[in-house]
Scaffold this active site. Structure first.
Site, PDB file in Angstrom:
ATOM      1  N   CYS A  97       4.423  10.285   0.572  1.00 45.08           N
ATOM      2  CA  CYS A  97       3.052  10.690   0.608  1.00 45.08           C
ATOM      3  C   CYS A  97       2.939  11.944  -0.485  1.00 45.08           C
ATOM      4  CB  CYS A  97       3.082  11.257   2.002  1.00 45.08           C
ATOM      5  SG  CYS A  97       1.200  12.191   2.056  1.00 45.08           S
ATOM      6  N   HIS A 122       9.586   7.140   8.467  1.00 43.04           N
ATOM      7  CA  HIS A 122      10.174   7.478   6.990  1.00 43.04           C
ATOM      8  C   HIS A 122      11.543   7.904   7.462  1.00 43.04           C
ATOM      9  CE1 HIS A 122       6.592   7.745   4.371  1.00 43.04           C
ATOM     10  NE2 HIS A 122       5.789   7.430   5.498  1.00 43.04           N
ATOM     11  N   ARG A 129       1.122  -1.105   0.068  1.00 46.48           N
ATOM     12  CA  ARG A 129       0.227   0.032   0.019  1.00 46.48           C
ATOM     13  C   ARG A 129       0.899   1.148  -0.003  1.00 46.48           C
ATOM     14  NH1 ARG A 129      -0.753   4.656   2.451  1.00 46.48           N
ATOM     15  NH2 ARG A 129      -0.328   3.754   4.853  1.00 46.48           N
ATOM     16  N   ASP A 130       1.366   1.564   1.277  1.00 45.07           N
ATOM     17  CA  ASP A 130       2.276   2.797   1.230  1.00 45.07           C
ATOM     18  C   ASP A 130       3.435   2.760   0.193  1.00 45.07           C
ATOM     19  OD1 ASP A 130       3.004   5.272   2.168  1.00 45.07           O
ATOM     20  OD2 ASP A 130       3.403   4.639   4.211  1.00 45.07           O
ATOM     21  N   HIS A 170       5.291   4.504  12.729  1.00 41.06           N
ATOM     22  CA  HIS A 170       5.547   4.369  11.262  1.00 41.06           C
ATOM     23  C   HIS A 170       6.498   5.305  11.108  1.00 41.06           C
ATOM     24  CE1 HIS A 170       3.427   4.546   7.140  1.00 41.06           C
ATOM     25  NE2 HIS A 170       4.158   5.441   7.152  1.00 41.06           N
ATOM     26  N   ASN A 203       9.870   4.884   3.395  1.00 38.41           N
ATOM     27  CA  ASN A 203       9.439   4.392   4.724  1.00 38.41           C
ATOM     28  C   ASN A 203      10.639   3.754   5.273  1.00 38.41           C
ATOM     29  OD1 ASN A 203       6.259   4.253   5.413  1.00 38.41           O
ATOM     30  ND2 ASN A 203       6.382   3.768   3.132  1.00 38.41           N
TER      31      ASN A 203
END
Length: 300
Positions: A239, A208, A15-16, A206, A248
């Protein structure tokens, strides 16, 4: 140094990691990537996002992806921004929902077209739907440690958001360093306070790796009592509503670090590196993982 026996890693690469790539990864390749991640040992995977296809074209095939992995032995989450996205996710049979909101109003309005307060208000009814529909759910709060539009976020604001999320029924709350500006001292201090104040919550972090602090921040989070982390295979990610944000933290690097420290992740590192090899073949570019770079020639 106080270290736990086990750490949970939620793999968010499908996803990310893929949402901000320059090209669309074919649906069959997404499905293959997720299947290999399951074989690596991941129990929770954020597989896709039910946002409008115009907003995130790379994940326009969300239904097809979920349909292609439903027989796999893992729990699949999908990011959901609103009620319409929730309805799509439930209809296709997703196991768990990641509800997203921003800690700052500026980012929230760019990302979700509403204020943080309004996001929490909408999430209240969606949590009730999750409970009724017997679905897992978690919150993912962006720009916790810093915002591209407002600068550093105040701790008091974050604590207030966490309290509001707890009140409307969240048991899992993820705090995201969306632009990678957090440092270990800040992470340790903030998370020590939050874990002590909200003992009923499972916090997830989470990070980065914009400034190369990601792994150090993981260790600071562990020292503060956080034992669940998001990470992305290959260090992919970014993002679209956070200018300058890079990928990430790399799952390969996190797993290697923790295993070297005798902390169990449940992930087979050899299989993970082979999956990285598959991913590189799909996207045709160098992965942002130090361990992958070192071991690339040893794969397969």
């Amino acid at each position: 140094m106080k270290l736990p026996e086990n750490i949970k890693i939620i793999e968010i690469g499908p996803r990310d990691g893929l949402q901000n790539e320059a090209t669309f990864l074919e649906t069959k390749n997404k499905i293959e990537l997720i299947k290999q991640l399951v074989e690596c040992g991941f129990k929770e995977i954020e597989a896709t996002s039910f946002v409008h296809p115009r907003a995130i074209p790379n994940l326009a095939d969300a239904e097809e992806v979920i349909d292609g992995i439903r027989e796999q032995s893992a729990t699949f989450f999908a990011l959901v921004p609103n009620e319409k996205g929730y309805e799509r996710a439930i209809k296709i049979g997703i196991h768990g929902i990641t509800f997203v909101l921003s800690a700052t109003d500026s980012h929230s309005k760019k990302n979700l077209n509403r204020s943080t307060k309004d996001s929490i208000k909408e999430l209240s009814s969606l949590v009730e739907h999750c409970q009724k529909d017997n679905r897992l759910y978690r919150a993912s709060v962006s720009t916790v440690f810093g915002c591209p539009f407002e600068g550093q976020t105040e701790f008091g604001r974050i604590a207030g958001i966490v309290e509001s999320l707890a009140k409307i029924g969240f048991k899992r709350v993820g705090l995201c360093d969306t632009i990678g500006v957090a440092n270990p001292s800040q992470v340790y201090q903030w998370m020590t306070k939050l874990t002590n104040e909200f003992k009923q919550l499972e916090f997830e972090l989470h990070f980065h790796d914009t400034y190369g602090r990601g792994l150090a921040n993981v260790l600071a989070g562990i020292q503060a009592g956080v034992f669940s982390f998001d990470s992305s295979i290959g260090g992919l990610g970014g993002c679209p509503y956070a200018p300058g944000a890079t990928g990430n933290i790399s799952t390969e690097d996190v797993v290697d670090l923790l295993e070297e420290m005798k902390i169990n992740t449940g992930i087979d590192k050899r299989k993970l590196l082979n999956t990285s090899h598959t991913l590189e073949g799909f996207i045709h570019k160098q992965l942002n993982s130090q361990i992958w770079k070192v071991n690339k020639s040893k794969c397969l």
